[in-house]
Scaffold this active site. Structure first.
Site, PDB file in Angstrom:
ATOM      1  N   THR A   6      -6.554 -27.477  98.314  1.00 21.57           N
ATOM      2  CA  THR A   6      -5.734 -28.564  98.847  1.00 21.57           C
ATOM      3  C   THR A   6      -4.287 -28.257  98.513  1.00 21.57           C
ATOM      4  OG1 THR A   6      -7.495 -30.204  98.636  1.00 21.57           O
ATOM      5  CG2 THR A   6      -5.252 -31.033  98.769  1.00 21.57           C
ATOM      6  N   LYS A  55      -6.493 -33.949 105.132  1.00 18.12           N
ATOM      7  CA  LYS A  55      -6.911 -34.168 103.741  1.00 18.12           C
ATOM      8  C   LYS A  55      -5.953 -35.095 103.006  1.00 18.12           C
ATOM      9  CE  LYS A  55      -8.851 -33.650  99.680  1.00 18.12           C
ATOM     10  NZ  LYS A  55      -9.055 -32.368  98.989  1.00 18.12           N
ATOM     11  N   LYS A 110      -2.188 -35.189  92.256  1.00 16.45           N
ATOM     12  CA  LYS A 110      -1.714 -34.022  93.016  1.00 16.45           C
ATOM     13  C   LYS A 110      -1.738 -34.303  94.521  1.00 16.45           C
ATOM     14  CE  LYS A 110      -3.359 -29.602  94.671  1.00 16.45           C
ATOM     15  NZ  LYS A 110      -4.505 -28.675  94.702  1.00 16.45           N
TER      16      LYS A 110
END
Length: 312
Positions: A107, A182, A257
Site C-alpha cells: 500500500t 485502497k 499510514k
C-alpha cells in the site's frame, strides 16, 4: 502468455518470486505454494524468511537472486520508497527476464505506484499495483480482496494467482487505480471506526450497555463493517479484536499510514475531506502514544481517555 511461454500461463507451473514475507506476505506466499506454485522468496528478516521456508517457500539470499526464472514477481513492502528503490536502484527489474509480470501488493502513494509502473514498462516488463484488504486473517485464509490498477491483459495474467491468495480481485482502472481504491476504502473504514467508537463511549455515558447499542445499531441505519465485524468493544462480536486485548487484526500503525496517504492525496487534489483528515490526525496521535501495535479498533481507548470514561 507470461515471458512468451504458454506453459507458464498454467497456474500449476507458475514460478513466483515473492519479495516481502512478513505478516501479510508470508501467508500469501505460503498459499501460493499450497496451490502448487514454485515460490522463491526473500525478506530482510531472517525470522520471516525462515518461517516462509518452513511453509515451502524456497529462500533466496537477496531480492535480486529471487527473480531470475520467475514468471511473476510479487512485492509486499512497507512504503513506496522501498518499492522504487528495489525496482530502480537495487536491480530487481534488470534481473528479470523480458516481459516479466511485476505485481506490487504494497500500500503506497498513488504517485509512487504510477512511477513504479513507468519504471517497469521502461525496463521491458509488465506491471500492476494490487494492494489488498483483509488483514493478516485474510492473508492466512486466502480471502483477501485485491484492488488492481494496470492493463486488462496484465490483470488477466495475474488473476489465477490473485484467486489463490484472495476471494476477490477488482480491476479498478489504469496505473495507480488500485492504490487509489485502497486509500479511499480505508478512509471510509478509519472514519467509520472513529464514529462507531465515539458512539459506544457516548452510549455508555448515557447508561446504554454496549450490547443494547449493538443490537440496535447492527440492525438499523448505523450498521457498518466497523460495527458488525470489528466491533471496538468487548462482548457483542466474539471474534473482534476487542475480545483479545486488541491484538491485530489490522494494526493502528497501518491505519495511520493509510489515512496519511489518503490525507496527502486529498490535499494534493484539493478535496475537502474534513473527516478523513481528522481521522488521519487521530490515528497518527494514537499510534505515536503507544497504540501502534494494537488493532485499529483500539482507538476507542483513546476516545474514552479523552472523555474521562473508565476503560472496560
Amino acid at each position: 502468455m507470461v515471458n512468451g511461454s504458454a506453459e507458464t500461463e498454467s497456474p500449476e507451473t507458475r514460478t513466483v518470486a515473492f519479495i516481502g514475507l512478513g505478516n501479510m506476505g508470508g501467508p500469501m506466499a505460503a498459499n501460493l505454494v499450497a496451490a502448487g506454485h514454485r515460490v522463491v522468496g526473500h525478506d530482510l528478516s531472517v525470522e520471516a524468511l525462515s518461517a516462509a521456508q518452513r511453509r515451502g517457500v524456497t529462500p533466496a539470499a537477496s531480492a535480486v537472486e529471487a527473480v531470475p526464472g520467475a514468471d511473476v514477481v510479487i512485492t509486499m513492502l512497507p512504503a513506496g520508497r522501498h518499492v522504487l528503490a528495489l525496482y530502480r536502484d537495487e536491480g530487481l527489474l534488470a534481473a528479470a527476464a523480458p516481459g516479466t509480470l511485476f505485481v506490487d501488493c504494497s500500500t503506497i502513494d498513488v504517485a509512487d505506484a504510477r512511477a513504479a509502473h513507468e519504471a517497469v514498462a521502461e525496463a521491458g516488463h509488465r506491471g500492476l499495483d494490487a494492494p489488498v484488504s483483509g488483514g493478516v486473517v485474510g492473508a492466512e485464509a486466502g480471502t483477501l480482496t485485491f484492488m488492481v490498477g494496470g492493463g486488462a491483459e496484465e490483470f488477466a495474467a495475474a488473476d489465477p494467482l490473485l484467486a489463490v491468495m484472495g476471494k476477490r480481485a477488482v480491476h479498478c482502472g489504469d496505473a495507480g487505480a488500485g492504490q487509489a481504491a485502497k486509500i479511499c476504502n480505508n478512509m471510509i473504514l478509519g472514519v467509520s471506526m472513529v464514529a462507531v467508537s465515539e458512539a459506544f463511549v457516548l452510549g455508555e455515558s448515557l447508561g446504554l450497555t454496549p450490547q443494547a447499542l449493538f443490537d440496535v445499531a447492527s440492525t438499523a441505519s448505523g450498521q457498518c463493517w466497523a460495527l458488525t465485524a470489528n466491533c471496538p468493544v468487548p462482548g457483542p462480536v466474539p471474534t473482534s479484536p476487542a475480545n483479545r486485548d486488541y491484538r491485530p487484526g489490522f494494526a493502528a500503525a497501518l491505519m495511520a499510514k493509510d489515512l496519511g496517504l489518503a490525507a496527502g492525496a486529498a490535499r494534493a487534489s484539493g478535496v475537502d475531506a474534513t473527516l478523513g483528515l481528522r481521522a488521519a490526525e487521530l490515528y497518527e496521535e494514537f499510534a505515536a502514544e503507544g497504540g501502534a501495535d494494537r488493532d485499529f479498533s483500539a482507538i476507542v481507548r483513546a476516545i474514552r481517555q479523552r472523555s474521562g470514561v473508565r476503560d472496560t
